[in-house]
Design an enzyme around this catalytic site. Structure first.
Site, PDB file in Angstrom:
ATOM      1  N   CYS A   2     -29.496  12.656 -27.311  1.00 29.77           N
ATOM      2  CA  CYS A   2     -28.382  13.354 -26.671  1.00 29.77           C
ATOM      3  C   CYS A   2     -28.572  13.265 -25.162  1.00 29.77           C
ATOM      4  CB  CYS A   2     -28.319  14.813 -27.102  1.00 29.77           C
ATOM      5  SG  CYS A   2     -28.045  15.048 -28.867  1.00 29.77           S
ATOM      6  N   GLY A  28     -24.425   9.986 -26.267  1.00 27.54           N
ATOM      7  CA  GLY A  28     -23.819  10.704 -27.380  1.00 27.54           C
ATOM      8  C   GLY A  28     -22.324  10.794 -27.229  1.00 27.54           C
ATOM      9  N   ASN A 102     -32.269  17.772 -26.457  1.00 29.90           N
ATOM     10  CA  ASN A 102     -32.300  16.349 -26.798  1.00 29.90           C
ATOM     11  C   ASN A 102     -33.598  16.088 -27.539  1.00 29.90           C
ATOM     12  OD1 ASN A 102     -32.029  13.533 -26.880  1.00 29.90           O
ATOM     13  ND2 ASN A 102     -32.975  13.276 -24.872  1.00 29.90           N
ATOM     14  N   GLY A 103     -33.486  15.625 -28.771  1.00 23.98           N
ATOM     15  CA  GLY A 103     -34.679  15.344 -29.555  1.00 23.98           C
ATOM     16  C   GLY A 103     -34.499  15.792 -30.988  1.00 23.98           C
ATOM     17  N   TYR A 256     -33.056   0.042 -25.819  1.00 24.32           N
ATOM     18  CA  TYR A 256     -31.640   0.156 -26.146  1.00 24.32           C
ATOM     19  C   TYR A 256     -30.932   1.396 -25.595  1.00 24.32           C
ATOM     20  CZ  TYR A 256     -27.487   0.982 -29.080  1.00 24.32           C
ATOM     21  OH  TYR A 256     -26.218   1.239 -29.519  1.00 24.32           O
TER      22      TYR A 256
END
Length: 507
Positions: A2, A28, A102-103, A256
């Site tokens: 995210c 996201g 985030n995670g 990526y």
């Protein structure tokens, strides 16, 4: 994966937060949300969709205040279609706290039971982020019993959290009437950085591009295990809250996930991808004679730096053979395999003149499920390519990821329990070339700056579990993976489902 951001300023922050989320949109596209703080009151708006669709003028006007945070969501746990699981999350006690994350917590299941039986706290969704928020709220309540809230009490709460949480987490939280809290897990798996502008506004964000794109000066990355408390006057308090932190950033960020113009933990993402192309060149030469390749074509967009360097080193023309429709969501983060497959040809279109009668080497950043690769190889053949070779700048993805990337089941990974030849046959290319795991790690590490005097690197290594099967947190086994797999994003909810207990959106 995210994108999160937090801002403390002496001026309204709603526009800054909106612009920062636009710069983090690649992290996201499922949902977006912003919370601001005015005096002691939170103002929130969140909904499913991309930033430009979630926030209208009326929503922005209803987000007053000089402190705020925001998130763009990519679902890896819970329900991908539920408005309730869009972030930020909110609890009213102690103080009033909102949080973005985030995670992925690997012990969310155990924590949820612990919250109910021991902490006597209630969670209403399947989101691990709501679990994380309630752990924070409980630890803040414990650290402030009988005393006012200062930075020391905040850091004590984070220190206790590190002892309870497992997995990956970069977090930005706001405590009503006090300030902004940001912290990173003790392994530094997910990124988080700090910056400041000329007016003294302080920002924390997932990637440096969110800072630099808005005129902020990047100051530093938040260290693994470190917490920052930014009070309402913009003063930054920092403290290491983990007992034995080590830096093991997710290598898939460099392959990526991140934007190429970002720098993470001192490593230029763009330079890392150039280096991956350099090491990939050696693998290509050992598999396909360069004289058999007429043209090198990247699969947009993350593979472009690697493909450029590969073409340069092999002395083979580089061409753009695919045109991307920028108004179709990234296939990798679309919920549901059916939607992913359907979208490939809507997303890319081949330029026949670049393929007709040629032996083409396609370069991709990675190959995860293989569905997209098979479609793209067939597109190249349909456009007239004589032979289609495929090279991946990353090694085979053979293992589930549990730290916040949506590829957790072995059965979905095209490389799991297959030889390279079996993968090649499945994808349908004439030759398949993969990066080597150790070469990938060396290539990314090579992009890290060398400190004066040759002091050893600050890196303990990389979190590269999807490639090498090594889970740095040390708590992952088959049972844990199966349990987390049961909490993957569910898609059975309909668009009519409404949020019931979320903080009301102000319109």
């Amino acid at each position: 994966m995210c994108g999160i951001v937090g801002v403390v300023s002496n001026a309204p922050v709603n526009q800054l937060l909106y612009d920062a989320l636009l710069l983090l949109q690649h992290r996201g596209q499922d949902a977006a949300g912003i919370v601001t703080l005015l005096e002691r009151k939170f103002f929130m708006h969140k909904a499913k969709g991309m930033v430009k669709d979630v926030f209208r003028t009326r929503n922005m006007r209803a987000l007053p205040g000089n402190v705020g945070l925001g998130q763009v969501r990519y679902p890896t746990a819970g329900n991908a279609y539920s408005e309730e699981e869009a972030q930020p999350f909110y609890v009213n006690a102690p103080f009033g706290i909102v949080l973005v994350h985030n995670g992925n917590l690997t012990n969310a299941h155990a924590l949820r039971a612990e919250l109910f039986s021991t902490d006597h706290r209630h969670t209403n969704t399947e989101s691990d982020s709501e679990v994380l928020l309630n752990v924070l709220a409980h630890e803040l309540e414990r650290s402030t019993r009988g005393v006012p809230l200062h930075a020391e009490e905040v850091f004590a709460a984070v220190k206790s959290m590190h002892k309870r949480l497992r997995g990956s987490y970069a977090v930005v939280s706001m405590i009503s009437g006090h300030g902004l809290l940001a912290f990173r897990d003790p392994y530094g798996i997910r990124p988080l950085c700090l910056g400041r502008n000329a007016e003294g506004t302080v920002m924390v964000a997932s990637e440096s591009v969110a800072l630099e794109g808005l005129g902020f000066k990047f100051e530093r990355d938040i260290a693994p295990g470190e917490a920052l408390f930014i009070d309402l006057q913009g003063q930054v308090h920092a403290h290491q809250c983990a007992e034995a932190p080590t830096l093991n950033p997710c290598i898939f960020e460099f392959v990526y996930l991140a934007r190429p113009d970002s720098t993470m933990d001192g490593i230029s993402v763009y330079q890392a991808r150039l280096n991956l192309g350099e090491t990939l060149a050696k693998r290509v030469v050992s598999t396909v004679p360069p004289s058999d390749i007429d043209v090198i074509i990247p699969i947009p967009e993350s593979s472009r730096p690697s493909a450029t360097q590969l073409a340069h080193l092999l002395g083979i023309p580089y061409r753009e053979g695919f045109v991307k429709n920028r108004y179709v969501g990234r296939t990798f983060i679309m919920p549901g395999q059916g939607e992913r497959k359907k979208s490939v040809r809507q997303k890319l279109n081949a330029i026949p003149s670049e393929f007709k009668g040629r032996n083409v080497l396609l370069v991709d950043d990675s190959i995860v499920r293989g569905t997209t690769s098979r479609e793209i190889v067939q597109m190249a053949r349909d456009a007239g390519a004589r032979k289609v070779y495929l090279a991946s700048a990353a090694p085979p993805v053979r293992y589930p990821n549990v730290y916040g990337i949506d590829m957790p089941t072995k059965g979905e990974l095209v490389a799991h329990d297959r030889t390279i030849e079996e993968i090649r046959a499945l994808i349908g290319c004439d030759a398949l070339i993969y990066q080597d795991v150790d070469a990938m790690k060396r290539a990314v590490m090579k992009a890290a700056p060398v400190p004066a005097g040759g002091v050893p690197s600050k890196f303990a290594g990389f979190e590269a579990s999807c490639f090498d099967g090594v889970y740095v947190t040390g708590d992952i086994d088959t049972e844990a993976i199966n349990r987390m797999n049961g909490n993957r994003p569910r898609v059975e909810e309909t668009e009519e489902d409404a949020s019931r207990l979320a903080l009301p959106n102000l319109r």
